[in-house]
Design a protein around this motif. Sequence first.
Motif, PDB file in Angstrom:
ATOM      1  N   UNK A 165     -39.100  14.745  -7.467  1.00 13.74           N
ATOM      2  CA  UNK A 165     -38.100  15.061  -6.437  1.00 13.74           C
ATOM      3  C   UNK A 165     -37.212  13.845  -6.176  1.00 13.74           C
ATOM      4  N   UNK A 166     -37.822  12.666  -6.100  1.00 17.52           N
ATOM      5  CA  UNK A 166     -37.046  11.446  -5.868  1.00 17.52           C
ATOM      6  C   UNK A 166     -36.084  11.171  -7.022  1.00 17.52           C
ATOM      7  N   UNK A 167     -36.515  11.480  -8.241  1.00 18.51           N
ATOM      8  CA  UNK A 167     -35.640  11.281  -9.400  1.00 18.51           C
ATOM      9  C   UNK A 167     -34.423  12.197  -9.322  1.00 18.51           C
ATOM     10  N   UNK A 168     -34.615  13.425  -8.852  1.00 18.13           N
ATOM     11  CA  UNK A 168     -33.487  14.354  -8.693  1.00 18.13           C
ATOM     12  C   UNK A 168     -32.527  13.818  -7.636  1.00 18.13           C
ATOM     13  N   UNK A 169     -33.079  13.369  -6.515  1.00 18.04           N
ATOM     14  CA  UNK A 169     -32.230  12.811  -5.449  1.00 18.04           C
ATOM     15  C   UNK A 169     -31.476  11.567  -5.928  1.00 18.04           C
ATOM     16  N   UNK A 170     -32.162  10.712  -6.668  1.00 20.40           N
ATOM     17  CA  UNK A 170     -31.513   9.507  -7.198  1.00 20.40           C
ATOM     18  C   UNK A 170     -30.452   9.878  -8.228  1.00 20.40           C
ATOM     19  N   UNK A 171     -30.756  10.843  -9.080  1.00 24.62           N
ATOM     20  CA  UNK A 171     -29.792  11.286 -10.089  1.00 24.62           C
ATOM     21  C   UNK A 171     -28.523  11.852  -9.473  1.00 24.62           C
ATOM     22  N   UNK A 172     -28.670  12.458  -8.293  1.00 28.15           N
ATOM     23  CA  UNK A 172     -27.513  13.012  -7.584  1.00 28.15           C
ATOM     24  C   UNK A 172     -26.786  11.943  -6.765  1.00 28.15           C
ATOM     25  N   UNK A 173     -27.371  10.742  -6.712  1.00 28.20           N
ATOM     26  CA  UNK A 173     -26.760   9.661  -5.951  1.00 28.20           C
ATOM     27  C   UNK A 173     -27.052   9.726  -4.464  1.00 28.20           C
ATOM     28  N   UNK A 174     -27.972  10.594  -4.041  1.00 24.86           N
ATOM     29  CA  UNK A 174     -28.282  10.742  -2.624  1.00 24.86           C
ATOM     30  C   UNK A 174     -29.220   9.667  -2.108  1.00 24.86           C
ATOM     31  N   UNK A 175     -30.005   9.085  -3.014  1.00 25.97           N
ATOM     32  CA  UNK A 175     -30.861   7.955  -2.654  1.00 25.97           C
ATOM     33  C   UNK A 175     -30.750   6.895  -3.743  1.00 25.97           C
TER      34      UNK A 175
END
Length: 117
Positions: free
Chosen positions: A51-61
């Motif tokens: 989940x964190x990788x998805x958020x990071x990939x989207x630039x959200x974290x």
Amino acid sequence: MTGPNPQLDAIFAALADPTRRAILGMLLEDDMSVTDVAAPFEMSLAAISKHLAVLAGAGLIRQERRGRIIWCKLEPESLRSASVWMQGFGQFDPVDLDDFERFLQSELDRTETTDRG
């Protein structure tokens, strides 16, 4: 009509998942280690990492390593492109981060209530 926007697609895909929205709500408060992010969820550390990788990939974290610990930090400016896109329809106001925080907290509270029930 505008062409494809992979970054915008990634942001909306990341926001579509309630676990990821709950994580964003937690990160509104402060930076957190991956293990602290995982603590309230009944899923494996590997699942939270995805989940964190998805958020990071989207630039959200953003994630950064400090010693042996990986820290997660919210990147609220990345929501700007989604906000600008929605404003193009003339029906949406700019993203108010205080309102967004309240929304994410309510989602987190709802998820916790559902998990207990």
